[in-house]
Design a protein around this motif. Structure first.
Motif, PDB file in Angstrom:
ATOM      1  N   SER A  45       1.069  -1.169  -0.031  1.00 53.95           N
ATOM      2  CA  SER A  45       0.273   0.175  -0.375  1.00 53.95           C
ATOM      3  C   SER A  45       0.792   1.114  -0.424  1.00 53.95           C
ATOM      4  O   SER A  45       1.908   1.007  -0.212  1.00 53.95           O
ATOM      5  CB  SER A  45      -0.880   0.480   1.244  1.00 53.95           C
ATOM      6  N   ARG A  46       0.079   2.305  -0.140  1.00 52.51           N
ATOM      7  CA  ARG A  46       1.191   4.046  -0.063  1.00 52.51           C
ATOM      8  C   ARG A  46       2.540   3.853   0.903  1.00 52.51           C
ATOM      9  O   ARG A  46       3.320   4.505   0.767  1.00 52.51           O
ATOM     10  CB  ARG A  46      -0.420   5.023   0.394  1.00 52.51           C
ATOM     11  N   TYR A  47       2.038   3.013   2.157  1.00 53.99           N
ATOM     12  CA  TYR A  47       2.716   3.616   3.404  1.00 53.99           C
ATOM     13  C   TYR A  47       3.417   1.731   3.685  1.00 53.99           C
ATOM     14  O   TYR A  47       3.970   2.712   4.872  1.00 53.99           O
ATOM     15  CB  TYR A  47       1.456   4.328   4.349  1.00 53.99           C
ATOM     16  N   LEU A  48       2.972   0.998   3.585  1.00 61.32           N
ATOM     17  CA  LEU A  48       3.525  -0.708   3.733  1.00 61.32           C
ATOM     18  C   LEU A  48       3.576  -1.241   2.767  1.00 61.32           C
ATOM     19  O   LEU A  48       3.130  -1.454   1.978  1.00 61.32           O
ATOM     20  CB  LEU A  48       3.161  -0.588   5.071  1.00 61.32           C
ATOM     21  N   VAL A  49       4.824  -2.198   3.364  1.00 63.19           N
ATOM     22  CA  VAL A  49       5.021  -3.087   2.302  1.00 63.19           C
ATOM     23  C   VAL A  49       4.990  -4.384   3.725  1.00 63.19           C
ATOM     24  O   VAL A  49       5.472  -4.413   4.331  1.00 63.19           O
ATOM     25  CB  VAL A  49       6.368  -3.171   1.238  1.00 63.19           C
ATOM     26  N   MET A  50       4.372  -5.662   3.203  1.00 61.35           N
ATOM     27  CA  MET A  50       4.484  -6.667   3.844  1.00 61.35           C
ATOM     28  C   MET A  50       4.175  -7.816   3.503  1.00 61.35           C
ATOM     29  O   MET A  50       3.075  -8.280   2.385  1.00 61.35           O
ATOM     30  CB  MET A  50       3.148  -6.065   5.164  1.00 61.35           C
TER      31      MET A  50
END
Ligand SMILES: [Zn+2]
Length: 176
Positions: A45-50
């Motif tokens: 997503s814009r703020y995270l990679v998981m």
């Protein structure tokens, strides 16, 4: 591409398969803990990679269906572990049939306690007789299960991701 998450009970038994998005929600709510991730899949997503959750485990005891288990052929087969209750042979939903322990012609009802999984040869042999008349013995006493039998979780072997493998072994003989 794997897009589903295997849910384990507190006792590490596989109980269901859910979309990974739902697994993220459950993780966020603290209802499940992360057990395995898909190494190769990432959620961006814009703020995270998981990494995408592959296997999660319920934190609280899984309260299986409070509703009575539905009386259905698949649940009868599940209760009986897909085995003919007279000879013990393995049957599939396609190859097997079911038997009225006390035949309908003798007043037997179509209920949990009178219906068992049966192979075609045993069904033909037993015909319109009770087990004792036919000289046949039930392997287990048919009862209404309290929970949907675990065998109801049937997943095609080809669709089981590697990350699930060590958890599916519990009932691996029933997969396929
Ligand atoms: Zn049989």
């Amino acid at each position: 591409m794997p897009d589903q998450t295997l849910v384990l009970s507190q006792g590490y038994q596989p109980i269901k398969v859910i979309p990974w998005q739902r697994a993220i929600t459950l993780l966020t709510l603290g209802k499940v803990e992360l057990i395995e991730e898909y190494d190769e899949e990432h959620i961006r997503s814009r703020y995270l990679v998981m990494k995408m959750p592959a296997v999660v485990r319920l934190i609280n005891a899984f309260r299986r269906h409070k509703k009575p288990v539905k009386f259905s052929r698949i649940n009868i087969y599940g209760r009986d572990k897909y085995r003919c209750q007279y000879c013990g042979d393995e049957v599939t939903l396609e190859s097997g049939t079911y038997d009225h322990v006390v035949p309908r012609s003798k007043g037997g009802k179509t209920v949990w306690s009178n219906i068992v999984t049966c192979c075609e040869p045993c069904n033909a042999k037993k015909s319109n007789q009770t087990p004792s008349e036919a000289g046949m013995h039930l392997r287990t006493k048919p009862i209404q299960p309290k929970a949907v039998p675990i065998q109801a979780l049937r997943i095609s072997r080809t669709s089981v991701p590697d990350a699930w493998a060590s958890y599916m072994y519990w009932n691996s003989s029933l997969i396929g």
